[in-house]
Design a protein around this motif. Sequence first.
Motif, PDB file in Angstrom:
ATOM      1  N   ASN A 144       7.615  56.221 -42.690  1.00 32.67           N
ATOM      2  CA  ASN A 144       7.277  57.417 -41.906  1.00 32.67           C
ATOM      3  C   ASN A 144       7.362  57.127 -40.409  1.00 32.67           C
ATOM      4  OD1 ASN A 144       6.221  59.664 -43.800  1.00 32.67           O
ATOM      5  ND2 ASN A 144       5.311  57.799 -44.608  1.00 32.67           N
ATOM      6  N   LEU A 145       6.866  55.960 -40.009  1.00 25.84           N
ATOM      7  CA  LEU A 145       6.935  55.587 -38.593  1.00 25.84           C
ATOM      8  C   LEU A 145       8.380  55.353 -38.172  1.00 25.84           C
ATOM      9  CD1 LEU A 145       3.829  53.217 -38.288  1.00 25.84           C
ATOM     10  CD2 LEU A 145       4.011  55.631 -37.698  1.00 25.84           C
ATOM     11  N   HIS A 146       9.170  54.838 -39.092  1.00 29.61           N
ATOM     12  CA  HIS A 146      10.592  54.646 -38.793  1.00 29.61           C
ATOM     13  C   HIS A 146      11.263  56.000 -38.556  1.00 29.61           C
ATOM     14  CE1 HIS A 146      14.452  52.657 -38.779  1.00 29.61           C
ATOM     15  NE2 HIS A 146      14.901  53.539 -39.661  1.00 29.61           N
ATOM     16  N   VAL A 147      10.903  56.987 -39.405  1.00 30.14           N
ATOM     17  CA  VAL A 147      11.452  58.337 -39.236  1.00 30.14           C
ATOM     18  C   VAL A 147      11.027  58.911 -37.890  1.00 30.14           C
ATOM     19  CG1 VAL A 147      11.382  60.707 -40.109  1.00 30.14           C
ATOM     20  CG2 VAL A 147      11.581  58.790 -41.712  1.00 30.14           C
ATOM     21  N   LEU A 148       9.757  58.696 -37.510  1.00 30.91           N
ATOM     22  CA  LEU A 148       9.268  59.152 -36.203  1.00 30.91           C
ATOM     23  C   LEU A 148      10.102  58.549 -35.076  1.00 30.91           C
ATOM     24  CD1 LEU A 148       5.348  59.126 -36.171  1.00 30.91           C
ATOM     25  CD2 LEU A 148       6.856  61.045 -35.653  1.00 30.91           C
ATOM     26  N   GLY A 149      10.374  57.262 -35.198  1.00 29.13           N
ATOM     27  CA  GLY A 149      11.149  56.575 -34.164  1.00 29.13           C
ATOM     28  C   GLY A 149      12.566  57.100 -34.035  1.00 29.13           C
ATOM     29  N   GLN A 150      13.075  57.759 -35.115  1.00 32.77           N
ATOM     30  CA  GLN A 150      14.446  58.274 -35.117  1.00 32.77           C
ATOM     31  C   GLN A 150      14.550  59.692 -34.546  1.00 32.77           C
ATOM     32  OE1 GLN A 150      17.280  56.537 -36.680  1.00 32.77           O
ATOM     33  NE2 GLN A 150      15.864  54.854 -36.369  1.00 32.77           N
ATOM     34  N   ILE A 151      13.402  60.363 -34.359  1.00 30.72           N
ATOM     35  CA  ILE A 151      13.441  61.739 -33.860  1.00 30.72           C
ATOM     36  C   ILE A 151      13.853  61.754 -32.385  1.00 30.72           C
ATOM     37  CG2 ILE A 151      12.049  63.808 -33.395  1.00 30.72           C
ATOM     38  CD1 ILE A 151      10.351  63.113 -35.839  1.00 30.72           C
ATOM     39  N   GLU A 152      15.003  62.362 -32.120  1.00 28.14           N
ATOM     40  CA  GLU A 152      15.591  62.352 -30.776  1.00 28.14           C
ATOM     41  C   GLU A 152      14.715  63.069 -29.745  1.00 28.14           C
ATOM     42  OE1 GLU A 152      18.296  60.890 -29.664  1.00 28.14           O
ATOM     43  OE2 GLU A 152      18.913  60.056 -31.603  1.00 28.14           O
ATOM     44  N   GLY A 153      13.995  64.104 -30.205  1.00 24.39           N
ATOM     45  CA  GLY A 153      13.245  64.919 -29.253  1.00 24.39           C
ATOM     46  C   GLY A 153      11.962  64.284 -28.745  1.00 24.39           C
ATOM     47  N   ILE A 154      11.587  63.123 -29.281  1.00 23.53           N
ATOM     48  CA  ILE A 154      10.349  62.476 -28.819  1.00 23.53           C
ATOM     49  C   ILE A 154      10.645  61.736 -27.513  1.00 23.53           C
ATOM     50  CG2 ILE A 154       8.580  60.748 -29.316  1.00 23.53           C
ATOM     51  CD1 ILE A 154       8.800  61.374 -32.236  1.00 23.53           C
ATOM     52  N   LEU A 172       9.086  60.283 -23.641  1.00 25.04           N
ATOM     53  CA  LEU A 172       7.937  59.444 -23.288  1.00 25.04           C
ATOM     54  C   LEU A 172       6.647  60.264 -23.230  1.00 25.04           C
ATOM     55  CD1 LEU A 172       6.685  56.781 -22.402  1.00 25.04           C
ATOM     56  CD2 LEU A 172       7.407  57.286 -20.059  1.00 25.04           C
ATOM     57  N   ASP A 173       6.715  61.454 -22.654  1.00 20.49           N
ATOM     58  CA  ASP A 173       5.499  62.263 -22.521  1.00 20.49           C
ATOM     59  C   ASP A 173       4.937  62.653 -23.882  1.00 20.49           C
ATOM     60  OD1 ASP A 173       5.529  62.149 -19.783  1.00 20.49           O
ATOM     61  OD2 ASP A 173       6.773  63.958 -19.562  1.00 20.49           O
ATOM     62  N   LEU A 174       5.823  63.093 -24.784  1.00 26.65           N
ATOM     63  CA  LEU A 174       5.373  63.480 -26.123  1.00 26.65           C
ATOM     64  C   LEU A 174       4.812  62.267 -26.878  1.00 26.65           C
ATOM     65  CD1 LEU A 174       5.100  65.662 -28.269  1.00 26.65           C
ATOM     66  CD2 LEU A 174       7.460  65.184 -28.978  1.00 26.65           C
ATOM     67  N   TYR A 175       5.490  61.156 -26.708  1.00 28.89           N
ATOM     68  CA  TYR A 175       5.025  59.927 -27.371  1.00 28.89           C
ATOM     69  C   TYR A 175       3.651  59.528 -26.842  1.00 28.89           C
ATOM     70  CZ  TYR A 175       4.780  54.985 -28.696  1.00 28.89           C
ATOM     71  OH  TYR A 175       4.372  53.772 -29.199  1.00 28.89           O
ATOM     72  N   LYS A 176       3.502  59.606 -25.524  1.00 31.75           N
ATOM     73  CA  LYS A 176       2.255  59.187 -24.885  1.00 31.75           C
ATOM     74  C   LYS A 176       1.094  60.133 -25.206  1.00 31.75           C
ATOM     75  CE  LYS A 176       2.649  57.977 -20.538  1.00 31.75           C
ATOM     76  NZ  LYS A 176       2.737  58.077 -19.054  1.00 31.75           N
ATOM     77  N   ASP A 177       1.395  61.453 -25.217  1.00 26.97           N
ATOM     78  CA  ASP A 177       0.324  62.442 -25.360  1.00 26.97           C
ATOM     79  C   ASP A 177      -0.029  62.767 -26.810  1.00 26.97           C
ATOM     80  OD1 ASP A 177       0.289  62.577 -22.616  1.00 26.97           O
ATOM     81  OD2 ASP A 177       1.640  64.314 -22.523  1.00 26.97           O
ATOM     82  N   MET A 178       0.954  62.639 -27.706  1.00 28.90           N
ATOM     83  CA  MET A 178       0.693  63.091 -29.083  1.00 28.90           C
ATOM     84  C   MET A 178       0.952  62.020 -30.139  1.00 28.90           C
ATOM     85  SD  MET A 178       2.456  66.255 -31.125  1.00 28.90           S
ATOM     86  CE  MET A 178       2.176  66.508 -32.864  1.00 28.90           C
ATOM     87  N   VAL A 179       2.160  61.485 -30.137  1.00 29.68           N
ATOM     88  CA  VAL A 179       2.560  60.605 -31.245  1.00 29.68           C
ATOM     89  C   VAL A 179       1.692  59.358 -31.314  1.00 29.68           C
ATOM     90  CG1 VAL A 179       4.428  59.227 -32.212  1.00 29.68           C
ATOM     91  CG2 VAL A 179       4.923  61.453 -31.193  1.00 29.68           C
TER      92      VAL A 179
END
Length: 790
Positions: free
Chosen positions: A219-229, A231-238
């Motif tokens: 699941n985390l690997h799939v998250l890492g593959q999502i192009e739309g993530i 830095l801000d989205l990663y920092k604030d949500m993911v």
Amino acid sequence: MITNGVEDEEKWLAAGIAGLQQNAFYMHRALDSNNLKDALKYSAQMLSELRTSKLSPHKYYELYMRAFDELRKLEIFFREETNRGCSIVELYELVQHAGNILPRLYLLCTVGSVYIKSKEAPAKDILKDLVEMCRSIQHPLRGLFLRSYLSQVSRDKLPDIGSEYEGDADTVMDAVEFVLQNFTEMNKLWVRMQHQGHAREKEKREKERSELRDLVGKNLHVLGQIEGIDLDLYKDMVLPRVLEQVVNCKDEIAQGYLMDCIIQVFPDEYHLQTLETLLGACPQFQPSVDIKTVLARLMERLSNYAALSAEVLPEFFQVEAFAKLNSAIGKVIEAQEDMPIAGVVTLYSSLLTFSLHVHPDRLDYVDQILGACVQKLSGKGKLKDNKATKQIVALLSAPLEKYKDIDTALKLSNYPRLMENLDDSTSKEMANVLVQNILKNKTCISTAEKVEALFELMKALIRDLDEGVDDELDEDDFQEEQNSVAQLIQMLHNDDPEEMLKIICAVKKHILTGGPKRLPFTVPPLIFNSLKFVRRLHSHDENVPEEESSAMPKKFFQILNQIIEALSIVPVPELALKLYLECAEAANDSDIEPVAYEFFTQAYILYEEEISDSKAQVTAIQLIIGTLQRMHIFGVENRDTLTHKATGYSAKLLKKPDQCRAVYACSHLFWVDDQDNIKDGERVLLCLKRALRIANAAQQMSNATRGSSGSVLLFIEILNKYLYFFEKGVSQINVASVQSLIELITTEMQSENTTADPAADAFFASTLRYIQFQKDKGGAVGEKFESINS
């Protein structure tokens, strides 16, 4: 998990596979005849085999993979059905009538995949529906594999930016929400497995969970593959959502593994910008989590990122990465009081690697890291833990490999303090690393202060620390070590005589503590390095007044005399004699007669008092004669004294052949080509005649003891000396004396009492050919040799 032994489990697996294959057969038949109703019926019965609770995760995975293969075929059928006009919406509703919940959800996920692909409904709505309905399965093993299937069929259908399934403005959020929700539920199921069954089966459950961890990590690997993530989205949500789940699960296996996944699947620049958040979670983990490995991997990734390009380094400075990592390590070590020393050193070793990549110019950071290790090790004495000592060696070696300059290590105040925690054998290993680094990089150590510091670090190689360490060492290894030290000593240099003298004195102080086994290896290189400097000094001071030019060399010679005297404890008189003679020759080159005479005197005393072996005496005499012959500094009186002693020693050798050879070698002491004041033909002739008498006496002794006069080899050797001096123009060596010696040799060789000696025959024949060669030259040389009948 209910298990009654391996055999029972194999039977249950076989029964499950058989049931699955039977229903799959009927499903295929229905698919071939386009009978949707029967296809759904048999596929549901096939999937019912996955409801079992009797299999271990490993065996269940086998059964699941067979079902997965069949579901792929079913998915193709559903896609073809929709192409033939079947409503995908009706199909989606139809599969929900399956009798059992587990088969129903597998079929729903399969149809849902086709539904998303048809684009008849937004992908986000279908995914949300599926992930919510999967909550119905709360059995850990069955729920994990069901959600893994959902993740598998949906990973290429997420509403990501740039994807064909992209939705409205919040499309990336929808994709992230789906994956995060599935990850959260899977992690809960995975953790719940740990708390099922008897306490005595804890190890078995941990092993089974480890086999399943990739299902959650994907699941985390799939998250890492999502192009739309970004830095801000990663920092604030993911990252906050993922870390919340990791911390709250309070499970050591999950926390260690998932942190490793986070570090591996997300970009390095994201880690750098969220370093504080990432590190802030670490102290909240269970005490048993191997957090040192997690931090070590994080620092390794950041180090590699920094090494890729210098352009990224400002990012590290901006976020104060070193300070944050250093603080986090300190907190982790403080929180885990029982962390083994090896773990502590591993953490600081990773931090040092990071610092060397990101802040190569900040030596204070390096010293700070070493100091932290010293503080942690204080009061623990010498380390006995092999793993910890290896880590410390790696830690101490890192600055050397990075800077390729021992000077850097010598500037670190905590470097020697950390080395003090190593046991003697490891200290020796580390000292070897230091020496090899200097030799490899050809580093010149140019000040006494640096030499002092270096030799203190190398003390395990140059002095006896523990008797047992050297005894265990192979003799070849010991010699190799000491030869490395000898090479190092040769690399010590400074052009300033005063500083060089201090260097020699510093080295002397250390090597004289090396004991009798080391001195023969370490004293000679120090002597030769000093003599090389003295000769260079003399060549530079040719225009300086004599008193001034000799003052500094005299200081060196005084120190060298003391060093050679130290060899008496070994004892190695032959080596000491050679070194005295080397010093005498250097004093000769420096035009300091009293010093040269003193060194010769010491060599003679050694010969008389310490060298008793006959072979050693022969070698020593040859060295004395050779060195004395090259001396030009001595006045008549001193030279006569030394020459008289040398000829006296020669005549007193035990064996007659040795006496003979030494005496005729002394003839060179009375005739030196480039010194007009040393051309005494009378004494040359005297030496050669004396050698002839000794050779004759040797033949008589051989005749008396063996019944034969032995070889004429000595006579031939003396003949060659006659020819040498005859050619040099010594008037006392005339044609008659050479001729009579040739006739004597010829007569002796023809005598029946003479022992046959092919080597002597060849030598004599070669000598006669030389005479003929000189005759054939013609001119003055030919005329001189013409009178000799060969």
